[in-house]
Every structure is written in C-alpha cells, then in structure tokens.
Design a protein around this motif. Structure first.
Motif, short mmCIF file in Angstrom:
data_model
loop_
_atom_site.label_atom_id
_atom_site.label_comp_id
_atom_site.label_asym_id
_atom_site.label_seq_id
_atom_site.Cartn_x
_atom_site.Cartn_y
_atom_site.Cartn_z
N GLU A 68 1.10 -1.72 0.24
CA GLU A 68 0.03 0.00 -0.14
C GLU A 68 0.67 1.06 0.04
N ASP A 69 2.25 1.08 0.86
CA ASP A 69 3.02 2.25 1.29
C ASP A 69 4.19 1.82 0.71
N ARG A 70 4.82 1.89 -0.34
CA ARG A 70 6.39 1.58 -0.82
C ARG A 70 7.35 2.16 -0.04
N CYS A 71 6.26 4.02 0.35
CA CYS A 71 7.71 4.47 1.21
C CYS A 71 7.93 4.77 2.57
N LEU A 72 7.04 2.97 2.89
CA LEU A 72 7.19 2.64 4.60
C LEU A 72 8.93 2.88 4.97
N SER A 73 9.40 3.10 5.97
CA SER A 73 10.74 2.87 6.70
C SER A 73 10.33 1.51 7.40
N ILE A 74 11.25 0.92 8.19
CA ILE A 74 11.78 -0.30 9.09
C ILE A 74 11.48 -0.01 9.57
N ARG A 75 11.18 1.44 10.25
CA ARG A 75 10.72 2.07 11.85
C ARG A 75 9.24 2.23 12.09
N GLU A 76 8.12 2.75 10.83
CA GLU A 76 7.10 2.78 10.50
C GLU A 76 6.37 1.72 10.90
N LEU A 77 6.62 0.14 10.00
CA LEU A 77 6.06 -1.09 9.96
C LEU A 77 5.16 -1.35 10.60
N PRO A 78 6.30 -1.48 12.12
CA PRO A 78 5.77 -2.30 13.34
C PRO A 78 4.92 -1.48 13.92
N GLU A 79 4.83 0.33 13.98
CA GLU A 79 4.45 0.56 14.21
C GLU A 79 2.61 0.05 14.11
N ILE A 80 2.83 0.07 12.57
CA ILE A 80 1.31 -0.33 12.24
C ILE A 80 0.62 -1.74 12.08
N THR A 81 2.05 -2.56 12.11
CA THR A 81 1.29 -3.99 11.94
C THR A 81 1.18 -4.50 13.57
N GLY A 82 2.35 -4.06 14.50
CA GLY A 82 2.12 -4.14 15.60
C GLY A 82 3.54 -5.69 16.17
N ILE A 83 4.03 -6.06 14.69
CA ILE A 83 5.10 -7.17 14.95
C ILE A 83 6.32 -6.18 15.62
N ASP A 84 6.98 -6.70 16.19
CA ASP A 84 7.98 -6.80 16.80
C ASP A 84 9.81 -5.90 15.13
N LYS A 85 10.19 -5.38 15.51
CA LYS A 85 11.32 -4.46 13.73
C LYS A 85 12.44 -5.06 13.77
N GLU A 86 12.27 -6.31 14.68
CA GLU A 86 13.50 -7.20 13.67
C GLU A 86 12.55 -8.72 13.48
N CYS A 87 11.24 -8.85 13.98
CA CYS A 87 11.07 -9.68 12.87
C CYS A 87 10.49 -9.37 11.56
N VAL A 88 9.86 -7.99 11.60
CA VAL A 88 9.22 -7.39 10.21
C VAL A 88 10.26 -7.19 9.23
N ARG A 89 11.77 -7.08 9.97
CA ARG A 89 13.10 -6.74 9.18
C ARG A 89 12.57 -8.16 7.48
N GLN A 90 13.10 -9.05 9.40
CA GLN A 90 12.65 -10.59 8.35
C GLN A 90 12.18 -11.37 7.54
N ILE A 91 10.97 -10.58 7.97
CA ILE A 91 9.95 -11.06 7.15
C ILE A 91 9.94 -10.06 5.65
N LEU A 92 10.64 -9.05 5.23
CA LEU A 92 10.18 -8.62 4.02
C LEU A 92 11.79 -9.43 3.57
N HIS A 93 12.95 -9.46 4.31
CA HIS A 93 14.43 -9.68 3.63
C HIS A 93 13.85 -11.04 2.67
N GLU A 94 13.07 -12.76 4.11
CA GLU A 94 12.92 -13.48 4.09
C GLU A 94 12.01 -14.11 2.67
N SER A 95 10.33 -13.51 2.93
CA SER A 95 9.11 -13.80 2.98
C SER A 95 9.30 -12.94 1.11
N PHE A 96 9.91 -11.87 0.61
CA PHE A 96 9.25 -10.58 0.15
C PHE A 96 10.47 -10.14 -0.49
#
Length: 113
Positions: free
Chosen positions: A57-85
């Motif tokens: 939806e918003d490709r300009c989201l930073s790695i710091r903003e995404l955990p606030e939106i999703t409610g997931i830990d920052k490191e886990c969000v980083r792993q999901i984006l790196h490994e899954s996407f």
C-alpha cells in the motif's frame, strides 16, 4: 567405557546420569522439555500477509514505521520482508532486491537529496 567407544562424541558423565534418572522416572522420549518464556509467534502467515499488504500500500514506509502499523516486533518485520518478500534495505526503506545496480544507486541519490 562410553568414552572408549564414542570418543569425542560421548556425553559427559553427569548428562548420562541425568538421562538415566529421567528414564528411570518413566520418561520415554529424548525430546527437550518445553521451556518457559514467550514463544516466537510473530512469523505467522497472517503477520506475513499483514506486512506484505502494508508495504504494497505504501512503498515509502520505513522499517521503523512498519512495526507500529502491524504491531509486530521490528526485527521480525525485517526478517519477514527480507526472507518472504526478498526485499533489502536501501537507506531506511525496503525495496525489491531485483533492482539493477544503477537503479539502486539512483534511489540512494534521490533519497539523499
């Protein structure tokens, strides 16, 4: 005797006694006991989809903003984006890894200015 047979692969003597005690008490498996603490439940299919939807939806989201939106830990969000996407970090934003070297440099120059 065990050390003679198994050499460096042998269990320590205290561990052998511990296992003997466990099996004598009726234990039937060599699996680890459940450990206290919070299990890692962040990398579920639902959270992967939630992270993917937010980043699409918003490709300009930073790695710091995404955990606030999703409610997931920052490191886990980083792993999901790196490994899954298959996304990697360029400055503070995540971008698809399929960029050519020239496109990657252009994004870095554009974000600095």
């Amino acid at each position: 005797m065990l050390k003679e047979v198994y050499g460096n692969e042998c269990l320590f003597r205290t561990q052998v006694f511990e296992w003997f005690k466990w099996f004598k008490e009726g234990r039937e498996t060599t699996e680890d006991d459940p450990r206290p603490g919070q299990p890692s439940m962040s990398k579920t299919d639902e959270n992967i989809e939630k992270s993917g939807k937010s980043i699409r939806e918003d490709r300009c989201l930073s790695i710091r903003e995404l955990p606030e939106i999703t409610g997931i830990d920052k490191e886990c969000v980083r792993q999901i984006l790196h490994e899954s996407f298959n996304m990697r970090k360029v400055c503070a934003n995540m971008v698809p890894e399929l960029l050519t070297p020239d496109e990657g440099r252009w994004l870095q120059i554009k974000q600095k200015s």
